[in-house]
Design a protein around this motif. Structure first.
Motif, short mmCIF file in Angstrom:
data_model
loop_
_atom_site.label_atom_id
_atom_site.label_comp_id
_atom_site.label_asym_id
_atom_site.label_seq_id
_atom_site.Cartn_x
_atom_site.Cartn_y
_atom_site.Cartn_z
N UNK A 48 0.83 -1.21 0.00
CA UNK A 48 0.00 0.00 0.00
C UNK A 48 0.86 1.25 0.00
N UNK A 49 1.85 1.28 0.86
CA UNK A 49 2.71 2.47 0.96
C UNK A 49 3.49 2.72 -0.33
N UNK A 50 4.08 1.70 -0.90
CA UNK A 50 4.87 1.90 -2.11
C UNK A 50 4.00 2.23 -3.31
N UNK A 51 2.79 1.72 -3.35
CA UNK A 51 1.88 2.04 -4.44
C UNK A 51 1.35 3.46 -4.30
N UNK A 52 0.93 3.83 -3.10
CA UNK A 52 0.40 5.18 -2.85
C UNK A 52 1.49 6.23 -3.10
N UNK A 53 2.74 5.91 -2.82
CA UNK A 53 3.84 6.84 -3.06
C UNK A 53 3.96 7.20 -4.54
N UNK A 54 3.49 6.35 -5.39
CA UNK A 54 3.59 6.56 -6.84
C UNK A 54 2.48 7.47 -7.36
N UNK A 55 1.39 7.60 -6.65
CA UNK A 55 0.22 8.34 -7.11
C UNK A 55 0.50 9.82 -7.37
#
Length: 83
Positions: free
Chosen positions: A12-19
């Motif tokens: 979740x954290x690494x994906x949200x960081x990409x947003x």
């Protein structure tokens, strides 16, 4: 908390960081500062991470890589269109 929950939090954290990068690129269409080579390699790497997640049956890996791959393909497409 078992290992799978750690995977969900990390994914979740690494994906949200990409947003934010995807949103900014969509809004501005400015891709001059984005490296085409990096995004090509990154996108191929995500495909392999997704395949690995599928092979392991790891849902945190599968879900996060699907979302991140979609965002990376979006940015890569904009880079190819707008240079």
């Amino acid at each position: 908390m078992n290992g799978e929950w750690l995977g969900y939090v990390a994914a979740t954290l690494t994906t949200v960081a990409f947003v934010p990068q995807a949103v900014k690129t969509l809004r501005t269409r400015d891709t001059r500062a984005i490296s085409l080579g990096m995004y090509l390699v990154f996108t191929v790497g995500l495909c392999f991470w997704l395949a690995y997640g599928i092979a392991l049956g790891s849902w945190p890996m599968i879900l996060s890589n699907i979302v991140t791959l979609a965002l990376a393909v979006l940015i890569l497409t904009l880079k190819l269109r707008h240079g």
